[in-house]
Design a protein around this motif. Structure first.
Motif, PDB file in Angstrom:
ATOM      1  N   GLN A 209       0.829  -1.206   0.000  1.00  0.00           N
ATOM      2  CA  GLN A 209       0.000   0.000   0.000  1.00  0.00           C
ATOM      3  C   GLN A 209       0.869   1.264   0.000  1.00  0.00           C
ATOM      4  O   GLN A 209       0.595   2.218  -0.748  1.00  0.00           O
ATOM      5  CB  GLN A 209      -0.931  -0.013   1.210  1.00  0.00           C
ATOM      6  N   LYS A 210       1.900   1.257   0.818  1.00  0.00           N
ATOM      7  CA  LYS A 210       2.772   2.432   0.888  1.00  0.00           C
ATOM      8  C   LYS A 210       3.560   2.606  -0.407  1.00  0.00           C
ATOM      9  O   LYS A 210       3.740   3.729  -0.887  1.00  0.00           O
ATOM     10  CB  LYS A 210       3.727   2.305   2.084  1.00  0.00           C
ATOM     11  N   ALA A 211       4.025   1.507  -0.990  1.00  0.00           N
ATOM     12  CA  ALA A 211       4.769   1.583  -2.242  1.00  0.00           C
ATOM     13  C   ALA A 211       3.885   2.120  -3.365  1.00  0.00           C
ATOM     14  O   ALA A 211       4.310   2.973  -4.152  1.00  0.00           O
ATOM     15  CB  ALA A 211       5.327   0.210  -2.604  1.00  0.00           C
ATOM     16  N   GLU A 212       2.666   1.626  -3.430  1.00  0.00           N
ATOM     17  CA  GLU A 212       1.740   2.102  -4.466  1.00  0.00           C
ATOM     18  C   GLU A 212       1.472   3.596  -4.302  1.00  0.00           C
ATOM     19  O   GLU A 212       1.439   4.342  -5.287  1.00  0.00           O
ATOM     20  CB  GLU A 212       0.429   1.318  -4.399  1.00  0.00           C
ATOM     21  N   ALA A 213       1.301   4.048  -3.057  1.00  0.00           N
ATOM     22  CA  ALA A 213       1.075   5.468  -2.801  1.00  0.00           C
ATOM     23  C   ALA A 213       2.273   6.321  -3.208  1.00  0.00           C
ATOM     24  O   ALA A 213       2.122   7.502  -3.547  1.00  0.00           O
ATOM     25  CB  ALA A 213       0.753   5.683  -1.319  1.00  0.00           C
ATOM     26  N   ALA A 214       3.470   5.714  -3.183  1.00  0.00           N
ATOM     27  CA  ALA A 214       4.692   6.427  -3.576  1.00  0.00           C
ATOM     28  C   ALA A 214       4.937   6.368  -5.081  1.00  0.00           C
ATOM     29  O   ALA A 214       5.964   6.858  -5.561  1.00  0.00           O
ATOM     30  CB  ALA A 214       5.889   5.849  -2.836  1.00  0.00           C
ATOM     31  N   ALA A 219       2.776  -5.241  -7.500  1.00  0.00           N
ATOM     32  CA  ALA A 219       1.715  -6.243  -7.557  1.00  0.00           C
ATOM     33  C   ALA A 219       1.790  -7.082  -6.292  1.00  0.00           C
ATOM     34  O   ALA A 219       2.863  -7.568  -5.928  1.00  0.00           O
ATOM     35  CB  ALA A 219       1.874  -7.123  -8.790  1.00  0.00           C
ATOM     36  N   LEU A 220       0.661  -7.247  -5.625  1.00  0.00           N
ATOM     37  CA  LEU A 220       0.580  -8.035  -4.393  1.00  0.00           C
ATOM     38  C   LEU A 220      -0.278  -9.261  -4.648  1.00  0.00           C
ATOM     39  O   LEU A 220      -1.423  -9.148  -5.070  1.00  0.00           O
ATOM     40  CB  LEU A 220      -0.023  -7.198  -3.265  1.00  0.00           C
ATOM     41  N   GLU A 221       0.289 -10.446  -4.384  1.00  0.00           N
ATOM     42  CA  GLU A 221      -0.435 -11.705  -4.517  1.00  0.00           C
ATOM     43  C   GLU A 221      -0.562 -12.336  -3.132  1.00  0.00           C
ATOM     44  O   GLU A 221       0.440 -12.725  -2.537  1.00  0.00           O
ATOM     45  CB  GLU A 221       0.290 -12.656  -5.469  1.00  0.00           C
ATOM     46  N   VAL A 222      -1.792 -12.416  -2.622  1.00  0.00           N
ATOM     47  CA  VAL A 222      -2.056 -13.026  -1.321  1.00  0.00           C
ATOM     48  C   VAL A 222      -2.670 -14.403  -1.569  1.00  0.00           C
ATOM     49  O   VAL A 222      -3.714 -14.510  -2.208  1.00  0.00           O
ATOM     50  CB  VAL A 222      -3.001 -12.155  -0.475  1.00  0.00           C
ATOM     51  N   PHE A 223      -2.024 -15.448  -1.067  1.00  0.00           N
ATOM     52  CA  PHE A 223      -2.437 -16.825  -1.322  1.00  0.00           C
ATOM     53  C   PHE A 223      -3.217 -17.363  -0.133  1.00  0.00           C
ATOM     54  O   PHE A 223      -2.672 -17.520   0.965  1.00  0.00           O
ATOM     55  CB  PHE A 223      -1.219 -17.701  -1.612  1.00  0.00           C
ATOM     56  N   ALA A 224      -4.480 -17.668  -0.364  1.00  0.00           N
ATOM     57  CA  ALA A 224      -5.363 -18.146   0.697  1.00  0.00           C
ATOM     58  C   ALA A 224      -4.843 -19.459   1.283  1.00  0.00           C
ATOM     59  O   ALA A 224      -4.417 -20.360   0.557  1.00  0.00           O
ATOM     60  CB  ALA A 224      -6.773 -18.347   0.150  1.00  0.00           C
ATOM     61  N   GLY A 225      -4.884 -19.539   2.616  1.00  0.00           N
ATOM     62  CA  GLY A 225      -4.524 -20.773   3.309  1.00  0.00           C
ATOM     63  C   GLY A 225      -3.047 -21.067   3.395  1.00  0.00           C
ATOM     64  O   GLY A 225      -2.653 -22.094   3.963  1.00  0.00           O
ATOM     65  N   MET A 226      -2.192 -20.185   2.860  1.00  0.00           N
ATOM     66  CA  MET A 226      -0.755 -20.468   2.800  1.00  0.00           C
ATOM     67  C   MET A 226      -0.003 -19.853   3.977  1.00  0.00           C
ATOM     68  O   MET A 226      -0.393 -18.824   4.518  1.00  0.00           O
ATOM     69  CB  MET A 226      -0.170 -19.954   1.485  1.00  0.00           C
ATOM     70  N   ILE A 227       1.113 -20.514   4.326  1.00  0.00           N
ATOM     71  CA  ILE A 227       1.952 -20.082   5.438  1.00  0.00           C
ATOM     72  C   ILE A 227       3.194 -19.358   4.903  1.00  0.00           C
ATOM     73  O   ILE A 227       3.341 -19.147   3.701  1.00  0.00           O
ATOM     74  CB  ILE A 227       2.357 -21.277   6.315  1.00  0.00           C
ATOM     75  N   HIS A 228       4.080 -19.021   5.827  1.00  0.00           N
ATOM     76  CA  HIS A 228       5.274 -18.235   5.510  1.00  0.00           C
ATOM     77  C   HIS A 228       6.174 -18.962   4.510  1.00  0.00           C
ATOM     78  O   HIS A 228       6.543 -20.119   4.716  1.00  0.00           O
ATOM     79  CB  HIS A 228       6.033 -17.963   6.805  1.00  0.00           C
ATOM     80  N   VAL A 229       6.502 -18.279   3.417  1.00  0.00           N
ATOM     81  CA  VAL A 229       7.361 -18.796   2.350  1.00  0.00           C
ATOM     82  C   VAL A 229       6.930 -20.214   1.951  1.00  0.00           C
ATOM     83  O   VAL A 229       7.730 -21.150   1.907  1.00  0.00           O
ATOM     84  CB  VAL A 229       8.857 -18.747   2.739  1.00  0.00           C
ATOM     85  N   PHE A 230       5.676 -20.337   1.645  1.00  0.00           N
ATOM     86  CA  PHE A 230       5.114 -21.619   1.205  1.00  0.00           C
ATOM     87  C   PHE A 230       5.731 -22.084  -0.104  1.00  0.00           C
ATOM     88  O   PHE A 230       5.646 -23.270  -0.463  1.00  0.00           O
ATOM     89  CB  PHE A 230       3.595 -21.500   1.041  1.00  0.00           C
ATOM     90  N   GLN A 231       6.391 -21.182  -0.820  1.00  0.00           N
ATOM     91  CA  GLN A 231       7.023 -21.543  -2.096  1.00  0.00           C
ATOM     92  C   GLN A 231       8.106 -22.592  -1.917  1.00  0.00           C
ATOM     93  O   GLN A 231       8.529 -23.213  -2.897  1.00  0.00           O
ATOM     94  CB  GLN A 231       7.608 -20.295  -2.767  1.00  0.00           C
ATOM     95  N   MET A 232       8.571 -22.798  -0.679  1.00  0.00           N
ATOM     96  CA  MET A 232       9.621 -23.783  -0.440  1.00  0.00           C
ATOM     97  C   MET A 232       9.119 -25.220  -0.578  1.00  0.00           C
ATOM     98  O   MET A 232       9.920 -26.148  -0.604  1.00  0.00           O
ATOM     99  CB  MET A 232      10.237 -23.586   0.950  1.00  0.00           C
ATOM    100  N   PHE A 233       7.799 -25.401  -0.694  1.00  0.00           N
ATOM    101  CA  PHE A 233       7.224 -26.738  -0.699  1.00  0.00           C
ATOM    102  C   PHE A 233       6.643 -27.039  -2.083  1.00  0.00           C
ATOM    103  O   PHE A 233       5.469 -26.743  -2.347  1.00  0.00           O
ATOM    104  CB  PHE A 233       6.156 -26.852   0.375  1.00  0.00           C
ATOM    105  N   PRO A 234       7.433 -27.626  -2.986  1.00  0.00           N
ATOM    106  CA  PRO A 234       7.000 -27.797  -4.378  1.00  0.00           C
ATOM    107  C   PRO A 234       5.813 -28.731  -4.544  1.00  0.00           C
ATOM    108  O   PRO A 234       5.161 -28.729  -5.596  1.00  0.00           O
ATOM    109  CB  PRO A 234       8.242 -28.363  -5.069  1.00  0.00           C
ATOM    110  N   GLU A 235       5.523 -29.537  -3.526  1.00  0.00           N
ATOM    111  CA  GLU A 235       4.382 -30.434  -3.629  1.00  0.00           C
ATOM    112  C   GLU A 235       3.050 -29.706  -3.500  1.00  0.00           C
ATOM    113  O   GLU A 235       1.986 -30.272  -3.796  1.00  0.00           O
ATOM    114  CB  GLU A 235       4.469 -31.533  -2.563  1.00  0.00           C
ATOM    115  N   ILE A 236       3.075 -28.432  -3.053  1.00  0.00           N
ATOM    116  CA  ILE A 236       1.848 -27.649  -2.896  1.00  0.00           C
ATOM    117  C   ILE A 236       1.533 -26.941  -4.219  1.00  0.00           C
ATOM    118  O   ILE A 236       2.380 -26.215  -4.753  1.00  0.00           O
ATOM    119  CB  ILE A 236       2.014 -26.603  -1.772  1.00  0.00           C
TER     120      ILE A 236
END
Length: 263
Positions: A209-214, A219-236
């Motif tokens: 939000q602050k970056a956009e205002a500046a 682009a912000l992508e919020v992934f439902a149900g996901m935890i911190h750095v979920f990208q580390m788990f390729p099976e998901i």
């Protein structure tokens, strides 16, 4: 996923090149691993970084920056600056370099861009930030609202990591330690990915939000149900989707065309 790995010293900093078979010429991603500035390494994050390299079709330089509490702020930032300077010395142009990082590494990617801007030095083309830790004061409402849903981070732990990084008298609102408190004008395009279950979620939401205002292209992508750095788990499946999205974003901003590969 054929990705070649090669260790080196990048201007005094331990580093590793991870290069996919179809890597484009003259492009590089500088990657910073997470771990609260206290743990983690290229080794712990190698699989994630390799998948990142493969998705972007770009060589990735990942560094082992110095860790707290033995090496406190701004040691990690100094190492990031050295690694970026190394890439420039190797002939890479700023518009052929992108940054990426997860958690504390996302913080470090932002701090590097802010430091470069403040020094009047050329900025990279873009950055991908996965669950970036932007607020070492941990003020976001998600630290309470997501406390029961997050299996990894609680606010007390976050503040303890921040103290390790900053020292007893360090300022958690220093703009190069907590990019949320910086003037964000002039940053290159950013892609931010975060899980909705994270206590650290609002570090991403408030920063976007602050970056956009500046005036930043963010682009912000919020992934439902996901935890911190979920990208580390390729099976998901969501992890695969996130890496694919990040790869497309980086190829766009590094102008990597389909089928373009090293000669």
């Amino acid at each position: 996923m054929p990705v070649a790995c090669g260790r080196l010293i990048a201007d005094g900093v331990e580093a590793e090149w991870l290069t996919p078979r179809d890597a484009s010429v003259g492009m590089a991603i500088l990657y910073f691993h997470g771990g609260g500035f206290r743990m983690g390494s290229v080794t712990s994050h190698r699989d994630l970084i390799a998948r990142f390299a493969d998705a972007s079709r770009c060589a990735v330089l990942a560094i082992n920056y110095r860790l707290a509490p033995e090496y406190r702020f701004p040691a990690a930032l100094d190492d990031a600056l050295a690694a970026y300077g190394f890439l420039l010395d190797q002939g890479f142009k700023p518009d052929g370099i992108a940054l990426a990082g997860d958690s504390a590494g996302g913080n470090l990617a932002l701090a590097l861009m802010l430091a470069l801007r403040d020094r009047g030095q050329p900025l990279p083309a873009a950055a991908v930030l996965m669950s970036p830790w932007t607020d070492l004061a941990a003020t976001g409402a998600s630290y309470q609202s997501r406390a029961e849903a997050d299996p990894i981070h609680q606010r007390k732990m976050i503040l303890a990591l921040a103290k390790d990084y900053l020292g007893e008298d360090g300022d958690p609102r220093h703009p190069l330690a907590s990019p949320l408190y910086a003037d964000l004008a002039g940053l290159p395009p950013l892609l931010i990915q975060v899980g909705d279950r994270e206590t650290v979620r609002d570090d991403s939401v408030m920063f976007a939000q602050k970056a956009e205002a500046a005036g930043v292209d963010v682009a912000l992508e919020v992934f439902a149900g996901m935890i911190h750095v979920f990208q580390m788990f390729p099976e998901i499946p969501q992890a695969r989707d996130a890496i694919a999205s990040a790869g497309g974003f980086l190829r766009k901003h590094l102008h990597i065309r389909a089928g373009e590969a090293a000669q």
